[in-house]
Design an enzyme around this catalytic site. Structure first.
Site, PDB file in Angstrom:
ATOM      1  N   ARG A  35       0.814  -1.209   0.000  1.00  0.00           N
ATOM      2  CA  ARG A  35       0.000   0.000   0.000  1.00  0.00           C
ATOM      3  C   ARG A  35       0.851   1.264   0.000  1.00  0.00           C
ATOM      4  O   ARG A  35       0.387   2.323  -0.374  1.00  0.00           O
ATOM      5  CB  ARG A  35      -0.925   0.015   1.222  1.00  0.00           C
ATOM      6  CG  ARG A  35      -2.074  -0.953   1.087  1.00  0.00           C
ATOM      7  CD  ARG A  35      -3.065  -0.803   2.216  1.00  0.00           C
ATOM      8  NE  ARG A  35      -3.963  -1.929   2.188  1.00  0.00           N
ATOM      9  CZ  ARG A  35      -3.704  -3.091   2.743  1.00  0.00           C
ATOM     10  NH1 ARG A  35      -2.583  -3.265   3.375  1.00  0.00           N
ATOM     11  NH2 ARG A  35      -4.544  -4.093   2.659  1.00  0.00           N
ATOM     12  N   GLN A 102      -3.110 -11.933   7.666  1.00  0.00           N
ATOM     13  CA  GLN A 102      -3.568 -11.241   6.466  1.00  0.00           C
ATOM     14  C   GLN A 102      -2.518 -11.348   5.358  1.00  0.00           C
ATOM     15  O   GLN A 102      -2.751 -10.885   4.247  1.00  0.00           O
ATOM     16  CB  GLN A 102      -3.836  -9.762   6.797  1.00  0.00           C
ATOM     17  CG  GLN A 102      -4.987  -9.548   7.764  1.00  0.00           C
ATOM     18  CD  GLN A 102      -5.099  -8.094   8.198  1.00  0.00           C
ATOM     19  OE1 GLN A 102      -4.307  -7.615   9.009  1.00  0.00           O
ATOM     20  NE2 GLN A 102      -6.076  -7.396   7.680  1.00  0.00           N
ATOM     21  N   ILE A 104       0.168 -13.180   2.636  1.00  0.00           N
ATOM     22  CA  ILE A 104       0.016 -14.239   1.636  1.00  0.00           C
ATOM     23  C   ILE A 104       1.347 -14.897   1.289  1.00  0.00           C
ATOM     24  O   ILE A 104       1.437 -15.657   0.337  1.00  0.00           O
ATOM     25  CB  ILE A 104      -0.621 -13.671   0.343  1.00  0.00           C
ATOM     26  CG1 ILE A 104       0.263 -12.564  -0.258  1.00  0.00           C
ATOM     27  CG2 ILE A 104      -2.034 -13.150   0.620  1.00  0.00           C
ATOM     28  CD1 ILE A 104      -0.239 -12.039  -1.604  1.00  0.00           C
ATOM     29  N   HIS A 120      -6.287 -13.953   3.467  1.00  0.00           N
ATOM     30  CA  HIS A 120      -6.204 -13.405   2.110  1.00  0.00           C
ATOM     31  C   HIS A 120      -5.564 -14.362   1.113  1.00  0.00           C
ATOM     32  O   HIS A 120      -5.172 -13.957   0.027  1.00  0.00           O
ATOM     33  CB  HIS A 120      -5.444 -12.073   2.136  1.00  0.00           C
ATOM     34  CG  HIS A 120      -6.138 -11.003   2.914  1.00  0.00           C
ATOM     35  ND1 HIS A 120      -5.509  -9.874   3.400  1.00  0.00           N
ATOM     36  CD2 HIS A 120      -7.440 -10.893   3.296  1.00  0.00           C
ATOM     37  CE1 HIS A 120      -6.389  -9.123   4.049  1.00  0.00           C
ATOM     38  NE2 HIS A 120      -7.564  -9.722   3.997  1.00  0.00           N
ATOM     39  N   CYS A 131     -10.158 -25.262 -15.692  1.00  0.00           N
ATOM     40  CA  CYS A 131     -10.301 -26.677 -15.321  1.00  0.00           C
ATOM     41  C   CYS A 131     -10.108 -26.941 -13.833  1.00  0.00           C
ATOM     42  O   CYS A 131     -10.374 -28.049 -13.359  1.00  0.00           O
ATOM     43  CB  CYS A 131      -9.334 -27.546 -16.128  1.00  0.00           C
ATOM     44  SG  CYS A 131      -7.594 -27.370 -15.645  1.00  0.00           S
ATOM     45  N   CYS A 149      -2.642 -22.461 -18.144  1.00  0.00           N
ATOM     46  CA  CYS A 149      -2.714 -23.901 -17.893  1.00  0.00           C
ATOM     47  C   CYS A 149      -2.563 -24.641 -19.212  1.00  0.00           C
ATOM     48  O   CYS A 149      -2.736 -24.072 -20.301  1.00  0.00           O
ATOM     49  CB  CYS A 149      -4.060 -24.218 -17.248  1.00  0.00           C
ATOM     50  SG  CYS A 149      -4.399 -25.971 -16.987  1.00  0.00           S
ATOM     51  N   ILE A 230       7.442  -5.946  15.736  1.00  0.00           N
ATOM     52  CA  ILE A 230       7.070  -7.182  16.423  1.00  0.00           C
ATOM     53  C   ILE A 230       8.222  -8.186  16.511  1.00  0.00           C
ATOM     54  O   ILE A 230       8.362  -8.900  17.507  1.00  0.00           O
ATOM     55  CB  ILE A 230       5.824  -7.811  15.758  1.00  0.00           C
ATOM     56  CG1 ILE A 230       5.334  -8.977  16.605  1.00  0.00           C
ATOM     57  CG2 ILE A 230       6.119  -8.223  14.319  1.00  0.00           C
ATOM     58  CD1 ILE A 230       3.934  -9.393  16.311  1.00  0.00           C
TER      59      ILE A 230
END
Length: 239
Positions: A35, A102, A104, A120, A131, A149, A230
Site C-alpha cells: 500500500r 492477512q 500471503i 487473504h 479446469c 494452464c 514485532i
C-alpha cells in the site's frame, strides 16, 4: 512491571494463545507493504496498488496485473524473521493454538507454524480458472506474461483481490479461535482493513495485546500496547 515483562508472563502462563498478524509481521523479512506508494512504484506503474490488485482490473488487464504481482507481491528470497520463528516455537510448545494472518507469503509455515489461517490466501497456491487444476508458485514466476494452464485457461493466484470476499470457512474458524482465546496477540497491523479488522470484536478475554510500530485505532481497547517492531519484541522476550 514493564509491558514486555507483562507479555512474557502472560505467554508463559497460557496454553491458549491466538496470534493475529498483518503486513508489519513480514516487513521485517524484507517484504514491503504494497500500500505504500514509494518513488520506485510511481515510476513503474500507472495505477495505484489497490486498483491493480482488484478483481475488475485483473479481469480487464491481466498482463499489467501479473507484472505488478510478480514484481511487488512475490518475494522468493524472503525468510522468516524473529516473530515468525517465535510463533512457530510457541505452537510446538502447546501455548499457541493458531496464527491468523492477512499475509500471503507463507512465511509462518516456513517457520514451522502448522495451524495457519490465511485470510487473504497464499502466493503458493494457484489454480486454473477453466479446469481447476492447482499449481505451485513456479507456474506464475516462470511464466511469460499471463500464466496459462495446459488446457488454455488462466492460472489465477489463490489470493483475495479487492472486490472479492474472504473465504467464509476460514473466517468462521478464525472467529472460533479468537472467541475462545485466553491471550490474543495482534501484531503488525493498523487494524484498518475490514472485515479482517473486525475479528478483534469476537475476543472475550482480558489479555488483548497490540504490538505495532505506530498507534492503531484500537489501542484504547487493548489491555497491553507495545509500539515496537514485532520481531524486535519477540527477540527481546527470548522466545
Amino acid at each position: 512491571m514493564t509491558e514486555q515483562e507483562t507479555l512474557k508472563q502472560w505467554i508463559e502462563e497460557s496454553h491458549n494463545i491466538v496470534f493475529f498478524g498483518g503486513a508489519g509481521v513480514s516487513t521485517e523479512s524484507g517484504i514491503p507493504d504494497f500500500r505504500s506508494q514509494d518513488g520506485l512504484y510511481n515510476q513503474e506503474y500507472d495505477y495505484p496498488p489497490e486498483t491493480v490488485i482488484s478483481h475488475s482490473f485483473y479481469r480487464r488487464n491481466p498482463e499489467e496485473f501479473f507484472r505488478f504481482y510478480r514484481n511487488r507481491m512475490i518475494m522468493t528470497d524472503a525468510r522468516p524473521n524473529k516473530a515468525h520463528l517465535a510463533l512457530g516455537r510457541l505452537e510446538q510448545e502447546g501455548r499457541l493454538k493458531a496464527v491468523i494472518t492477512q499475509n500471503i507469503d507463507g512465511l509462518h509455515q516456513m517457520a514451522g507454524s502448522r495451524e495457519v489461517l490465511e485470510l487473504h490466501g497464499s502466493i503458493h497456491r494457484n489454480y486454473c480458472q477453466r479446469c481447476g487444476r492447482f499449481y505451485g508458485l513456479e507456474a506464475v514466476t516462470e511464466a511469460e506474461g499471463v500464466p496459462k494452464c495446459s488446457c488454455g485457461g488462466i492460472i489465477k493466484p489463490d489470493v483475495v483481490l479487492y472486490e472479492e470476499g474472504l473465504d467464509q470457512r476460514i473466517l468462521q474458524k478464525a472467529v472460533e479461535y479468537i472467541s475462545h482465546a485466553e491471550v490474543l496477540i495482534i501484531g503488525g497491523t493498523s487494524l484498518a482493513v475490514y472485515p479482517a479488522a473486525g475479528l478483534i470484536d469476537y475476543y472475550e478475554g482480558n489479555k488483548l495485546v497490540l504490538i505495532n510500530k505506530s498507534a492503531t485505532a484500537r489501542d484504547a481497547y487493548a489491555d497491553l500496547v507495545i509500539h515496537e517492531p514485532i520481531g524486535k519484541v519477540f527477540e527481546e522476550l527470548g522466545f
